[in-house]
Design a protein around this motif. Structure first.
Motif, PDB file in Angstrom:
ATOM      1  N   TYR A  70       0.828  -1.208   0.000  1.00  0.00           N
ATOM      2  CA  TYR A  70       0.000   0.000   0.000  1.00  0.00           C
ATOM      3  C   TYR A  70       0.864   1.261   0.000  1.00  0.00           C
ATOM      4  O   TYR A  70       0.621   2.200  -0.769  1.00  0.00           O
ATOM      5  N   ASP A  95       2.651   1.868  -3.332  1.00  0.00           N
ATOM      6  CA  ASP A  95       1.681   2.349  -4.319  1.00  0.00           C
ATOM      7  C   ASP A  95       1.290   3.798  -4.033  1.00  0.00           C
ATOM      8  O   ASP A  95       1.200   4.634  -4.956  1.00  0.00           O
ATOM      9  N   TYR A  96       1.085   4.126  -2.783  1.00  0.00           N
ATOM     10  CA  TYR A  96       0.679   5.480  -2.385  1.00  0.00           C
ATOM     11  C   TYR A  96       1.733   6.515  -2.758  1.00  0.00           C
ATOM     12  O   TYR A  96       1.427   7.550  -3.362  1.00  0.00           O
ATOM     13  N   MET A 124       4.192   6.207  -4.896  1.00  0.00           N
ATOM     14  CA  MET A 124       4.408   6.276  -6.346  1.00  0.00           C
ATOM     15  C   MET A 124       3.407   7.226  -6.994  1.00  0.00           C
ATOM     16  O   MET A 124       3.713   7.902  -7.981  1.00  0.00           O
ATOM     17  N   LYS A 125       2.205   7.302  -6.434  1.00  0.00           N
ATOM     18  CA  LYS A 125       1.171   8.173  -6.982  1.00  0.00           C
ATOM     19  C   LYS A 125       1.275   9.604  -6.442  1.00  0.00           C
ATOM     20  O   LYS A 125       1.111  10.564  -7.181  1.00  0.00           O
ATOM     21  N   LYS A 126       1.538   9.724  -5.133  1.00  0.00           N
ATOM     22  CA  LYS A 126       1.495  11.033  -4.480  1.00  0.00           C
ATOM     23  C   LYS A 126       2.860  11.699  -4.366  1.00  0.00           C
ATOM     24  O   LYS A 126       2.940  12.922  -4.196  1.00  0.00           O
ATOM     25  N   GLY A 127       3.921  10.903  -4.407  1.00  0.00           N
ATOM     26  CA  GLY A 127       5.243  11.468  -4.171  1.00  0.00           C
ATOM     27  C   GLY A 127       5.479  11.700  -2.697  1.00  0.00           C
ATOM     28  O   GLY A 127       4.623  11.428  -1.843  1.00  0.00           O
ATOM     29  N   GLY A 152       3.131  13.516  -0.189  1.00  0.00           N
ATOM     30  CA  GLY A 152       1.973  12.848   0.393  1.00  0.00           C
ATOM     31  C   GLY A 152       2.212  12.277   1.772  1.00  0.00           C
ATOM     32  O   GLY A 152       1.334  11.627   2.341  1.00  0.00           O
ATOM     33  N   ARG A 191       0.020   8.472   7.118  1.00  0.00           N
ATOM     34  CA  ARG A 191       1.047   7.640   6.497  1.00  0.00           C
ATOM     35  C   ARG A 191       2.232   7.435   7.438  1.00  0.00           C
ATOM     36  O   ARG A 191       2.822   6.358   7.501  1.00  0.00           O
TER      37      ARG A 191
END
Length: 461
Positions: free
Chosen positions: A276, A279-280, A282-285, A288, A293
């Motif tokens: 998770y 993936d998080y 990789m999308k948000k940088g 994020g 988190r």
């Protein structure tokens, strides 16, 4: 001179500064009474905020009472997040691999002066990355150094961990610049016509780089002059090593116990958490990285290093007692924040400073207004809600730099934290100390760090 001021401030704090809960109650009374005299109960805004129905005109006293009660649980989610930061961070640090890592890093502090300088630098770098991470890791690192180096003052070490927190507002997790950079933010939509202030105008600027660099260089030097000749004797129990939470099962253990100490079950959750998080990000940088988190990273890491579900739970149980101050005191500040906002008191304070400003010194006065409000609302998000509208509107009217105006709010909040014990609670919980053990040192840091912020906001483009 620095040592003398530090000693004087420590004596003053020891004599006059009450427990953080009492401090929060006193602030609540002050804001309530002050707000009583400034709230305009005849305005539609005040009536709506007070929950008035048609034909009802609440008194100023009832309005303030309702503001207080309505705001009391506004930070409930945030309170839980902070409590989780303490317990998951503490549990992570109590694992054998992390304890070995902290011991290795702490090994480089050979003298009290090296120790305090290393802790404030370590905490500053960590807080610039993420403020929640910095608060916990800085305190844990300070505690490990105190175990290794008995000659250093324990209260000063924990104070140094908290001083590192001064970098957070201009760091990668700063609430104000991140809020201003979001087109979806309510204040950006209302007061900036939906046009956000990019991070290149706030975090990634020369003046912010100057501020963080100066704090990382100057503060380690400053604290070396605060080292007392005779360190205060600390209770050895506070520095005791966390026990091992591993449990050996007999071969004939029942299935229930085997499941509780199963590495497979723990690693399944760890695997899901890692997938998770990858993936998080990789999308948000890296931008994020928020509190949720950070808590998940701490939880997944702690579970992996403790190896079994119940070993991790035993570590959590050992850490949970440290959250009492957070759970009780944060609601009081939530109530204070709403009283400040809905009574108009926060806007009144901001307007006073704005009224004596011009285009050139505007950011400095916004900084001082933020510092003043921080004693009642020690929250980056709260500052943005209370001060953002006034500061941005005035900046536009004066033709001042909007990015620097935003950072002035952030700097004022992070600087004034050195005299406001709210954010020290997680570090104090980890250390087992009281607020009077550290605030004298922190107030000294507040005094001597002021020129850094003034120079940055006034003279550096």
């Amino acid at each position: 001179m620095i040592g003398a001021i530090s000693s004087f401030m420590t004596r003053v704090v020891q004599r006059y500064l009450p427990d953080p809960l009492v401090f929060a109650i006193i602030l609540s009374v002050i804001v309530f009474v002050w707000g009583y005299f400034v709230v305009d109960v005849s305005s539609a805004a005040a009536l709506k905020a007070a929950g008035a129905t048609a034909g009802e005109t609440p008194s100023a006293l009832m309005s303030m009472t309702r503001f207080w009660g309505d705001g009391f649980w506004n930070l409930l989610a945030f309170t839980t997040q902070m409590a989780m930061i303490v317990v998951t961070g503490f549990a992570l640090a109590s694992s054998e691999p992390v304890k070995k890592l902290l011991k290795f890093c702490a090994f480089y502090a050979k003298t009290p002066k090296q120790a305090v300088a290393l802790v404030v630098f370590f905490g500053g770098v960590a807080s610039a990355i993420n403020w929640g991470f910095g608060l916990v890791i800085g305190a844990l690192f300070a505690k490990q150094i105190a175990r290794n180096l008995k000659a250093v003052d324990y209260g000063l070490l924990i104070a140094c961990a908290y001083m590192g927190f001064m970098t957070w507002g201009g760091g990668l997790s700063g609430s104000m610049p991140l809020s201003a950079a979001s087109a979806d933010n309510g204040i950006v939509q209302k007061y900036l016509a939906g046009v956000p202030i990019p991070l290149t105008d706030t975090v990634f600027t020369w003046y912010n780089g100057f501020t963080i660099l100066c704090l990382l260089v100057f503060m380690p030097i400053l604290v070396t002059y605060m080292v007392p000749k005779e360190p205060k004797v600390v209770d050895p129990a506070l520095l005791a090593e966390e026990p091992s939470y591993q449990k050996e099962l007999p071969k004939d253990a029942p299935p229930a116990l085997k499941m509780e100490e199963s590495k497979s079950l723990a690693y399944i959750i760890v695997l899901v958490g890692v997938v998770y998080l990858v993936d998080y990000f990789m999308k948000k940088g890296f931008a994020g990285l928020d509190l949720n988190r950070v808590n998940l990273i701490f939880l997944v890491g702690g579970l992996a290093l403790h190896k079994t579900p119940m070993a991790y739970m035993r570590a959590i149980q050992g850490a949970a007692r440290s959250t009492a101050g957070i759970l009780v005191q944060f609601p009081f500040y939530a109530a204070i924040a709403l009283m400040m906002e809905d009574s108009g008191l926060g806007g009144l304070i901001t307007d006073f400073f704005i009224g004596i400003a011009n285009k050139d010194n505007y950011a400095v006065w916004a900084f001082f207004s933020s510092a003043a409000i921080n004693f009642a609302v020690p929250s980056g998000g709260g500052h943005w809600v209370i001060q953002g509208p006034f500061v941005l509107e005035a900046a536009k009217e004066l033709g001042a730099n909007l990015g620097k105006a935003t950072m002035a709010i952030a700097y004022g909040e992070q600087w004034a934290n050195m005299a406001q014990p709210f954010w020290a609670l997680p570090a104090l919980a980890i250390a087992g100390l009281g607020v009077r053990d550290i605030m004298g040192f922190c107030i000294t840091a507040l005094i001597f760090s002021l020129p850094i912020f003034v120079i940055s906001l006034w003279f550096i483009p």
